[in-house]
Design a protein around this motif. Structure first.
Motif, short mmCIF file in Angstrom:
data_model
loop_
_atom_site.label_atom_id
_atom_site.label_comp_id
_atom_site.label_asym_id
_atom_site.label_seq_id
_atom_site.Cartn_x
_atom_site.Cartn_y
_atom_site.Cartn_z
N VAL A 70 -32.95 51.95 -1.65
CA VAL A 70 -31.71 51.17 -1.58
C VAL A 70 -31.95 49.90 -0.76
CG1 VAL A 70 -29.33 51.14 -0.73
CG2 VAL A 70 -30.19 53.14 -1.96
N ASN A 71 -32.61 50.03 0.38
CA ASN A 71 -32.90 48.87 1.23
C ASN A 71 -33.80 47.86 0.52
OD1 ASN A 71 -31.38 49.92 3.33
ND2 ASN A 71 -33.15 50.87 4.32
N VAL A 72 -34.83 48.35 -0.15
CA VAL A 72 -35.77 47.46 -0.85
C VAL A 72 -35.06 46.77 -2.01
CG1 VAL A 72 -37.82 47.43 -2.32
CG2 VAL A 72 -37.87 48.64 -0.13
N THR A 73 -34.34 47.53 -2.82
CA THR A 73 -33.63 46.95 -3.96
C THR A 73 -32.64 45.89 -3.49
OG1 THR A 73 -33.89 49.02 -5.17
CG2 THR A 73 -32.24 47.47 -5.99
N SER A 74 -32.03 46.13 -2.34
CA SER A 74 -31.04 45.19 -1.78
C SER A 74 -31.64 43.83 -1.47
CB SER A 74 -30.41 45.78 -0.51
OG SER A 74 -29.66 46.94 -0.82
N GLN A 75 -32.94 43.75 -1.32
CA GLN A 75 -33.58 42.46 -1.07
C GLN A 75 -33.70 41.64 -2.36
OE1 GLN A 75 -34.00 41.52 2.03
NE2 GLN A 75 -33.28 43.55 2.57
N PHE A 76 -33.61 42.31 -3.50
CA PHE A 76 -33.85 41.65 -4.78
C PHE A 76 -32.57 41.35 -5.57
CE2 PHE A 76 -37.85 43.72 -3.84
CZ PHE A 76 -38.79 42.77 -4.20
N VAL A 77 -31.49 42.04 -5.28
CA VAL A 77 -30.25 41.83 -6.04
C VAL A 77 -29.12 41.39 -5.12
CG1 VAL A 77 -30.90 43.43 -7.88
CG2 VAL A 77 -29.59 44.28 -5.95
N GLU A 78 -28.16 40.69 -5.70
CA GLU A 78 -27.07 40.07 -4.93
C GLU A 78 -26.09 41.08 -4.36
OE1 GLU A 78 -25.28 36.48 -3.66
OE2 GLU A 78 -26.69 36.38 -5.31
N ASP A 79 -25.50 41.88 -5.23
CA ASP A 79 -24.49 42.85 -4.78
C ASP A 79 -24.27 43.88 -5.87
OD1 ASP A 79 -23.01 41.56 -6.73
OD2 ASP A 79 -21.70 40.53 -5.33
N GLY A 80 -23.40 44.84 -5.59
CA GLY A 80 -23.08 45.86 -6.58
C GLY A 80 -23.78 47.18 -6.29
N LEU A 81 -23.92 47.94 -7.33
CA LEU A 81 -24.44 49.30 -7.23
C LEU A 81 -25.95 49.35 -7.41
CD1 LEU A 81 -23.15 52.17 -6.99
CD2 LEU A 81 -23.19 52.26 -9.49
N VAL A 82 -26.63 50.09 -6.54
CA VAL A 82 -28.06 50.37 -6.75
C VAL A 82 -28.18 51.64 -7.58
CG1 VAL A 82 -30.26 50.94 -5.63
CG2 VAL A 82 -28.75 49.23 -4.61
N LEU A 83 -27.45 52.68 -7.17
CA LEU A 83 -27.43 53.93 -7.92
C LEU A 83 -26.24 54.74 -7.48
CD1 LEU A 83 -29.35 56.87 -6.55
CD2 LEU A 83 -29.58 54.73 -5.31
N TYR A 84 -25.96 55.80 -8.22
CA TYR A 84 -24.98 56.77 -7.76
C TYR A 84 -25.54 58.16 -7.99
CZ TYR A 84 -23.45 57.35 -12.65
OH TYR A 84 -23.40 57.59 -13.99
N GLN A 85 -25.08 59.10 -7.15
CA GLN A 85 -25.48 60.50 -7.24
C GLN A 85 -24.24 61.31 -7.60
OE1 GLN A 85 -26.90 60.71 -3.09
NE2 GLN A 85 -28.61 61.88 -3.93
N VAL A 86 -24.44 62.30 -8.44
CA VAL A 86 -23.39 63.26 -8.74
C VAL A 86 -23.94 64.63 -8.40
CG1 VAL A 86 -21.87 64.22 -10.51
CG2 VAL A 86 -22.48 61.78 -10.58
N ASP A 87 -23.26 65.36 -7.50
CA ASP A 87 -23.74 66.68 -7.11
C ASP A 87 -23.27 67.75 -8.10
OD1 ASP A 87 -21.13 67.43 -6.43
OD2 ASP A 87 -21.45 67.17 -4.27
N ALA A 88 -23.63 68.97 -7.85
CA ALA A 88 -23.33 70.08 -8.76
C ALA A 88 -21.83 70.31 -8.92
CB ALA A 88 -24.00 71.35 -8.26
N HIS A 89 -21.03 69.81 -7.97
CA HIS A 89 -19.58 69.98 -8.03
C HIS A 89 -18.90 68.76 -8.65
CE1 HIS A 89 -20.09 73.56 -5.63
NE2 HIS A 89 -20.76 72.85 -4.73
N GLY A 90 -19.69 67.79 -9.10
CA GLY A 90 -19.13 66.60 -9.72
C GLY A 90 -18.73 65.51 -8.74
N ASN A 91 -19.06 65.69 -7.48
CA ASN A 91 -18.75 64.67 -6.47
C ASN A 91 -19.74 63.52 -6.58
OD1 ASN A 91 -16.65 66.27 -5.29
ND2 ASN A 91 -18.25 67.49 -4.31
N ARG A 92 -19.22 62.32 -6.64
CA ARG A 92 -20.06 61.14 -6.82
C ARG A 92 -20.21 60.39 -5.50
NH1 ARG A 92 -19.76 56.26 -11.27
NH2 ARG A 92 -20.51 54.64 -9.86
N THR A 93 -21.46 59.99 -5.21
CA THR A 93 -21.77 59.15 -4.06
C THR A 93 -22.38 57.86 -4.57
OG1 THR A 93 -22.22 61.10 -2.70
CG2 THR A 93 -23.05 58.98 -1.88
N ASP A 94 -21.75 56.73 -4.24
CA ASP A 94 -22.27 55.42 -4.64
C ASP A 94 -23.20 54.88 -3.55
OD1 ASP A 94 -20.78 55.53 -6.93
OD2 ASP A 94 -19.28 54.07 -6.29
N TRP A 95 -24.31 54.33 -3.97
CA TRP A 95 -25.25 53.65 -3.07
C TRP A 95 -25.23 52.18 -3.47
CZ3 TRP A 95 -28.25 56.17 0.70
CH2 TRP A 95 -28.15 57.56 0.70
#
Length: 176
Positions: free
Chosen positions: A101-126
């Motif tokens: 996430v830190n490395v990608t942040s050096q190359f792109v302006e803003d927005g989403l790098v990735l998101y995670q969805v756990d086994a319960h369907g909970n989403r975490t945005d990075w």
């Protein structure tokens, strides 16, 4: 024995000794060598400046030191008045999620790098963090079938943001 088997036998507690029987390619008698085990610092970023101001930026993995190594490489790129980058993640097995996430942040302006969805369907945005040091430099990304995990996250984010073309073969498939 294989390299992995040899490494497994050589590894041990720092400061302890291990004896190796070395057989030379040119024949001759094998010799016994005693070495002291220690920590081998691994480089995760390498920048080689090429003719025409093009930097070949090799990301070997995404470790705890990668972001700092990238910033030092970028400072060198600027000192050499670099014009463009080839960012090479071929054979990169991945690494730490926070680092990619830190490395990608050096190359792109803003927005989403990735998101995670756990086994319960909970989403975490990075999301992209502050940085963006390398966002305006023309670049291309090289990938291959051994680019995996965090390197696939990097590639996916670069593609999603339309930041650079990705050239090579289909990646390993660990990141999805």
């Amino acid at each position: 024995i294989s390299i992995l088997e040899a490494v497994g036998k050589i590894r041990g507690k720092k400061g302890t000794a291990v004896q190796l029987l070395i057989s030379h390619l040119n024949g001759g008698n094998p010799e016994m060598v005693t070495i002291e085990r220690g920590i081998i610092p691994l480089e995760s970023v390498r920048l080689l400046m090429q003719v025409g101001g093009i930097g070949h930026l090799r990301l070997f993995s995404f470790t705890g030191t990668t972001t700092d190594e990238l910033m030092r490489a970028f400072e060198r790129f600027e000192r050499f008045q670099g014009l463009g980058l080839v960012v090479d993640v071929r054979n990169n097995p991945g690494g730490l999620l926070s680092t990619v996430v830190n490395v990608t942040s050096q190359f792109v302006e803003d927005g989403l790098v990735l998101y995670q969805v756990d086994a319960h369907g909970n989403r975490t945005d990075w999301n992209v963090k502050k940085g963006n040091k390398i966002k305006s430099i023309p670049m291309v990304v090289l990938a291959n079938e051994f680019s995996a995990s965090a390197s696939e996250v990097f590639i996916g984010a670069i593609m999603h943001h339309g930041r650079a073309p990705v050239v090579g073969t289909t990646t390993f498939g660990k990141g999805s």
